[in-house]
Design an enzyme around this catalytic site. Structure first.
Site, PDB file in Angstrom:
ATOM      1  N   ASP A 169       0.826  -1.206   0.000  1.00 46.42           N
ATOM      2  CA  ASP A 169       0.000   0.000   0.000  1.00 46.42           C
ATOM      3  C   ASP A 169       0.862   1.258   0.000  1.00 46.42           C
ATOM      4  O   ASP A 169       1.943   1.269  -0.582  1.00 46.42           O
ATOM      5  CB  ASP A 169      -0.934  -0.047   1.217  1.00 46.42           C
ATOM      6  N   HIS A 210      -3.855   5.068   4.252  1.00 46.13           N
ATOM      7  CA  HIS A 210      -4.531   3.847   3.823  1.00 46.13           C
ATOM      8  C   HIS A 210      -3.854   2.586   4.371  1.00 46.13           C
ATOM      9  O   HIS A 210      -4.485   1.736   5.011  1.00 46.13           O
ATOM     10  CB  HIS A 210      -4.522   3.866   2.295  1.00 46.13           C
ATOM     11  N   SER A 386     -11.318  -1.679   0.191  1.00 47.04           N
ATOM     12  CA  SER A 386      -9.976  -1.594   0.755  1.00 47.04           C
ATOM     13  C   SER A 386      -9.962  -2.093   2.182  1.00 47.04           C
ATOM     14  O   SER A 386      -9.018  -2.732   2.628  1.00 47.04           O
ATOM     15  CB  SER A 386      -9.527  -0.139   0.799  1.00 47.04           C
TER      16      SER A 386
END
Ligand SMILES: *[C@@H]1O[C@H](CO)[C@@H](O)[C@H](O)[C@H]1NC(C)=O
Ligand SMILES: *[C@@H]1O[C@H](CO)[C@@H](O)[C@H](O)[C@H]1NC(C)=O
Ligand SMILES: *[C@@H]1O[C@H](CO)[C@@H](O)[C@H](O)[C@H]1NC(C)=O
Ligand SMILES: *[C@@H]1O[C@H](CO)[C@@H](O)[C@H](O)[C@H]1NC(C)=O
Ligand SMILES: [Ca+2]
Ligand SMILES: [Ca+2]
Length: 641
Positions: A169, A210, A386
């Site tokens: 990520d 994230h 996600s």
């Protein structure tokens, strides 16, 4: 007990099964008032009347077999053996009747039922009670019991010890007090700036949060008074920073997914081609090679586990147009919200294997996914598919701790067998059963992951038999397609029977298609297996206006025919769906079958697993149907070729 069932495909399968195996008597001799009746030729019309004549409610023609009928009782049965026996004996003598088999009645208990007041997991972490995806007691207007059932796995002692999960990520805040202890620095790397420190790059809006949020879902430390608790809170988490550079390259992707495959067990990816509803793209050459190497050589040959978010393109996109999510080598995960509905950004496709959770749709600020955030913070607002992929990675870590011998394919089989429909609800696509009775949905795959169920089945799991690949057939001529006229093609196959690569029990099926169209987004493609399972390979994508490229040898994949016998005739239907008239040309359809020659579950302990899961005496229609199906599945699977 069976008297109160509704008669769906599930029961039909069970009935067929009894017929095939010739079971009709049991040790206890308990019969229901349900009979499987085969009539002689030419008297089908008499079935209902016959049934009534002999004291039954009616007869229902079964969709399989020859002249098979289900004779069912007028009312719920009170007595069993005697009345049933009398009716049967009289019926057997009727000249119109060829064969009668009484249906055995057996005890089945409600499965997967948990009393939520019974969950006594206590954690000191302040956000633990907000993590409804771990234990859903109805927080944030959610549906109680709709969760990953991690508590059951934890209670058995599985928390991810010895398992490393890599988050591919935008980096991980590895200094975060809730992550630091579980951070695996040696297995981490920064491919965005080529150094060993995948720390997120600072931006004012915390854009690069994230990876840190995903890491917390998997591996946040438990009982430390900080943030929440990871699904596999004793696992190690590695950071692979690879999303934070101006352009993605094949080398960065390939390097990331092949980083330390003997140390990293599971790779979690929440990225892919742009979810704009008009992109058709997938892994390039190096990345494909790296993935193939990963599943064949990673983890000492047992195979790297790649977990992939199915995409955030919503109903405008189709995840079968995303070559990462639709790869056989990845486990593609979709998401449900906290009351079991689909999230607005969920994409549907036939390659999705299962689902976990993302944020709630209701405006409750606590309905999001609670996890770690940048710079030592916590958040309640992580979301998207996600958020779903790392939850699955966490569940797989629990399974790997329960049995480190699991191969990448074992993990997929376990997912198919133990994922649950639970309260998942898709307004667009029905839940259906495939040819061996496995229940699936076009958006959720085989349902929501069940950590408890998975570790239980994993513990005594025997590695599935060797995998074979068979090119079942190929249509190479040009075929015109036009609005208003559906193109139907068939391939009849023996699935390479008689050859070394005979595939008898399916895992993945690919339809490699080359087609062009005046508007690609208006194309729809469906494929139906010989056992009658229809997979939607491509849905309409209203934003995709491509008129040039089409699909060039694109491998559409379906998981929906899992366990089926591929021999017979496959049907491909191609058509246009949209406002304006369109035309196109189909140039190729090649059908690729992947699976095993011998039955994968002969040695498995599916039945033991079922009885272990039985927790309540309450009869529930759906659970009983499930039991009937799994029973027939098991028998079908163990029938020799
Ligand atoms: C995040 O943490 C920092 C440092 O602990 C703190 O100053 C800041 O207010 C926190 N931000 C949010 C949005 O909670
Ligand atoms: C894993 O495989 C090894 C070697 O084949 C075997 O000894 C061990 O019992 C297996 N473990 C499990 C949990 O099945
Ligand atoms: C599709 O391909 C056929 C054959 O190559 C060609 O004749 C046709 O013009 C193409 N159609 C589109 C929309 O590109
Ligand atoms: C494929 O199936 C879907 C859903 O049942 C349907 O809407 C669509 O028209 C079908 N397309 C073709 C070409 O049969
Ligand atoms: Ca914590
Ligand atoms: Ca997508």
């Amino acid at each position: 007990m069976l008297g109160c069932l509704k008669y769906g495909t599930a029961l039909a399968l069970a009935l067929l099964n009894a017929w095939l195996l010739g079971t009709g008597a049991t040790e206890e001799g308990i019969y229901t008032h349900h009979l499987l009746v085969q009539l002689h030729e030419g008297v089908d019309e008499d079935a209902h009347q016959l049934a009534v004549e002999y004291g039954f409610g009616s007869a229902r023609k079964l969709p399989f077999g020859e002249r098979l009928f289900h004779f069912y009782p007028r009312d719920a049965p009170k007595t069993r053996r005697k009345r049933s026996l009398r009716h049967r004996q009289r019926l057997e003598k009727d000249r119109r009747v060829k064969n009668v088999i009484a249906q055995e009645g057996f005890d089945r208990q409600k499965r997967g039922y948990r009393d939520i007041n019974d969950i006594d997991v206590s954690m000191s972490d302040p956000l633990f009670s907000k993590q409804w995806y771990l234990i859903n007691t109805g927080q944030a207007d959610g549906t109680p019991g709709l969760d990953l059932n991690v508590a059951e796995a934890w209670k058995m002692g599985y928390t991810g010890k010895g398992v490393t999960i890599a988050i591919m990520d935008d980096g991980i805040d590895y200094l975060h007090p809730d992550l630091a202890l579980n951070y695996n620095a040696e297995a981490s790397y920064d491919f965005s700036s080529n150094d060993p420190y995948p720390y997120p790059r600072y931006t004012d809006d915390w854009f690069n949060s994230h990876g840190t949020r995903c890491a917390g879902e998997v591996s946040a430390v438990a009982n430390n008074n900080i943030c929440g608790v990871g699904v596999a809170y004793s696992s190690k988490v590695a950071g692979i920073r690879m999303l934070d550079q101006p352009f993605m390259t094949d080398i960065i992707e390939a390097s990331s997914i092949s980083h330390m495959p003997q140390v990293i067990d599971i790779y979690s990816a929440s990225w892919g081609p742009t979810d704009d509803g008009k992109t058709v793209d997938g892994p390039r050459e190096l990345t494909l090679q790296a993935m193939a190497d990963g599943v064949n050589k990673g983890r000492g040959g047992k195979g790297s586990i790649y977990v992939w978010a199915s995409g955030d393109g919503g109903s405008y996109d189709d995840c079968n147009c995303d070559g990462y999510a639709s790869s056989m080598w990845t486990i593609s995960i979709n998401s449900a919200i906290n009351d079991g509905r689909t999230a607005l950004y969920d994409e549907s496709c036939s390659s999705t294997l299962a689902s976990t959770f993302s944020n709630g749709r209701k405006r409750n600020p606590e309905a999001g996914v609670a996890t770690t955030d940048l710079y030592g913070n916590c958040t309640l607002r992580h979301s998207g598919t996600s958020a779903a992929a790392p939850e699955a990675a966490g569940v797989f870590a629990l399974a790997l701790e329960a049995n480190p011998n699991l191969t990448w394919r074992d993990m997929q089989h376990l997912t198919v067998l133990t994922s649950k429909r639970n309260k998942l609800h898709d307004e667009v696509h029905q839940w259906r059963r495939n040819g061996v009775g496995l229940e699936f949905n076009h958006l959720f795959g085989y349902g929501v992951l069940d950590a408890g169920g998975m570790v239980k089945l994993a513990r005594d799991w025997k590695t599935v038999p060797e995998r074979f690949h068979c090119v079942a057939g190929s249509v190479q001529e040009m075929h015109k397609i036009q609005s208003g006229e559906k193109l139907s093609l068939t391939i009849s196959t023996d699935a390479c029977q008689g050859k070394e690569n005979f595939v008898r029990y399916l895992e993945h099926v690919q339809a490699v298609v080359t087609v062009n169209a005046s508007r690609r987004g208006d194309l729809t493609i469906n494929m139906t297996s010989p056992m009658g399972t229809k997979s939607i390979l491509l849905s309409r994508r209203p934003r995709d206006a491509d008129a040039k490229v089409g699909f060039d040898k694109w491998p559409f994949m379906t998981t929906h025919t899992w366990g089926e016998d591929p021999r017979g005739t496959w049907l491909l239907e191609v058509g246009f769906h949209g406002d304006a008239p369109q035309s196109g040309t189909l140039k190729e359809w090649t059908l690729m079958l992947h699976g095993t020659q011998s039955a994968p579950y002969i040695d498995q302990v599916v039945r033991d697993y079922q009885s272990k899961l039985a927790m309540s005496k309450k009869e529930e229609l759906e659970e009983e149907l499930d039991e009937a199906v799994e029973r027939s599945l098991k028998s079908l699977m163990s029938k020799s070729n």
